[in-house]
Design an enzyme around this catalytic site. Structure first.
Site, short mmCIF file in Angstrom:
data_model
loop_
_atom_site.label_atom_id
_atom_site.label_comp_id
_atom_site.label_asym_id
_atom_site.label_seq_id
_atom_site.Cartn_x
_atom_site.Cartn_y
_atom_site.Cartn_z
N GLU A 1 -10.78 3.27 7.22
CA GLU A 1 -9.80 4.30 7.61
C GLU A 1 -10.58 5.53 8.07
OE1 GLU A 1 -6.02 6.89 5.87
OE2 GLU A 1 -7.62 6.23 4.53
N ASP B 1 1.83 9.02 -6.03
CA ASP B 1 1.84 10.48 -5.86
C ASP B 1 2.12 10.89 -4.42
OD1 ASP B 1 -0.59 9.39 -5.12
OD2 ASP B 1 -1.78 11.12 -5.74
N HIS C 1 0.85 -1.20 0.00
CA HIS C 1 0.00 0.00 0.00
C HIS C 1 0.89 1.25 0.00
CE1 HIS C 1 -4.11 1.75 1.16
NE2 HIS C 1 -3.29 2.80 1.08
N HIS D 1 1.29 4.86 -2.32
CA HIS D 1 0.76 5.70 -3.40
C HIS D 1 1.91 6.37 -4.18
CE1 HIS D 1 -3.57 5.57 -2.37
NE2 HIS D 1 -3.12 5.35 -1.14
N ASP E 1 1.73 3.95 2.91
CA ASP E 1 0.70 4.83 2.38
C ASP E 1 1.34 5.93 1.54
OD1 ASP E 1 -1.91 5.53 1.90
OD2 ASP E 1 -2.25 6.48 3.84
#
Length: 353
Positions: free
Chosen positions: A208, A21, A17, A19, A294
């Site tokens: 979340e 960006d 997990h 990202h 994340d």
């Protein structure tokens, strides 16, 4: 005594997990922003990195979302997507990661004139570049891209079709991202049905910002293979234990993987300290927990640092880290032969001789 960061960094790890960006190098942001005429809060890499962390840690949703305005702004040309994807792989490999999934939403990268397919191809090329360079540097890694649809938009089916059509472009699976509250997984039901018909695995952000009801929809209605975050499943526990017939029992007993991101969760208010984070309780109760970052830029972190925080908070040792890595590898959107090869590599590293 907690494991040293250098010891953890030398161990093979799996990132599920992360990202694209949310992990752009600060200097890369500065370089591309200068070329495309985008203004940044700082033009020194160290100062910019600090701004991103403070903005994400501020408790202000406006400031937190502004951080992504800046990263997405420098990801609108094919050459920039390719560079950022390459650096994603190189940074993961340097941290000891042997398998990494880069999730991102192609629909957010069309302002410069790229088509959806061109954007996916650019990330594929960057991942290939990064794998080749990492192998040459003696830190081989496998990378895949996870195609995300923004749950608040109306392009879910289109993006799911894109992921299926371009699965040969190192597309490992599909995801939905964006605000959970008000935008349940069932809103994109047709997208998930398309993926099911074409045998492409998917994960869903749930549990979340929203509570167990979002996890229930993701698992029971949409049949998610994994859950992004999922830590608010603790709200379905009864006096800190799993009760028969609950959603928590269903998640645990079927080993549905939770992609837990401790530092990010602290920033979004799920816990105040690592020692208070639900990870320790969920792990003790037998849930299939994994560890991820994340957004490495916004949380000023790496996977090794996430493991180090958990080791300090809960007293985990090398055998525990091996277990978490095995769980992540089991859930990876990866072909079985490659998975078994990595499994042998991981086992040999954690238990030499």
């Amino acid at each position: 005594m907690a494991l040293a960061l250098d010891t953890i960094r030398a161990l093979p790890k799996v990132a599920l997990h992360d990202h694209l960006d949310g992990g752009v190098r600060p200097q890369t942001l500065i370089d591309i922003a200068s070329e495309v005429g985008h203004g940044l809060p700082a033009t020194n890499a160290a100062a910019l990195a600090q701004w991103f962390f403070e903005a994400a840690d501020s408790g202000s949703l406006v400031r937190y979302l502004e951080t992504f305005d800046h990263t997405i702004a420098v990801m609108q040309r094919p050459e920039d997507l390719r560079r950022i994807a390459r650096e994603f792989v190189e940074d993961q490999a340097a941290d000891g990661v042997v398998y990494a999934e880069a999730r991102w939403a192609p629909e957010q990268h069309l302002a410069g004139g790229m088509s959806l397919a061109e954007a996916v191809a650019a990330v594929r090329d960057g991942l290939l570049d990064g794998m080749a360079r990492s192998t040459a540097a003696g830190t081989p890694i496998i990378a895949r891209q996870i195609i995300s649809a923004m749950r608040q938009n109306d392009r879910g089916s289109e993006i799911a079709e894109l992921a299926v059509t371009m699965r040969d472009a190192l597309v490992g699976g599909f995801d939905i991202a964006g605000p959970e509250d008000g935008f349940p997984p069932s809103r994109l039901a047709e997208a998930f049905h398309h993926l099911q018909r074409h045998n492409l695995p998917y994960t869903i952000h749930a549990g979340e910002a929203a509570g167990p009801e979002s996890v229930w929809e993701a698992v029971q209605l949409m049949r998610a293979d994994r859950i992004g975050h999922g830590v608010r499943i603790v709200e379905d526990l009864v006096e800190g234990e799993v009760a028969p017939g609950t959603l928590a029992a269903y998640i645990r007993d079927r080993s549905i993987t939770l992609e837990v991101c401790p530092s990010s969760n602290l920033q979004t208010g799920i816990a105040e300290t690592y020692a208070d984070h639900p990870f320790g309780l969920l792990e003790r109760l037998g849930f299939a927990v994994t560890v991820s970052c994340d957004n490495r830029l916004m949380s000023a972190t790496s996977l090794s640092q996430e493991f180090a925080h958990l080791c300090e908070a809960f007293g985990y040792g090398i055998a525990d880290l091996h277990r978490f890595t095995e769980t992540a590898l089991d859930a990876a959107f990866l072909d079985q032969p490659e998975r078994e090869r990595l499994r042998a590599l991981v086992a040999a590293a954690y238990h030499p001789g």
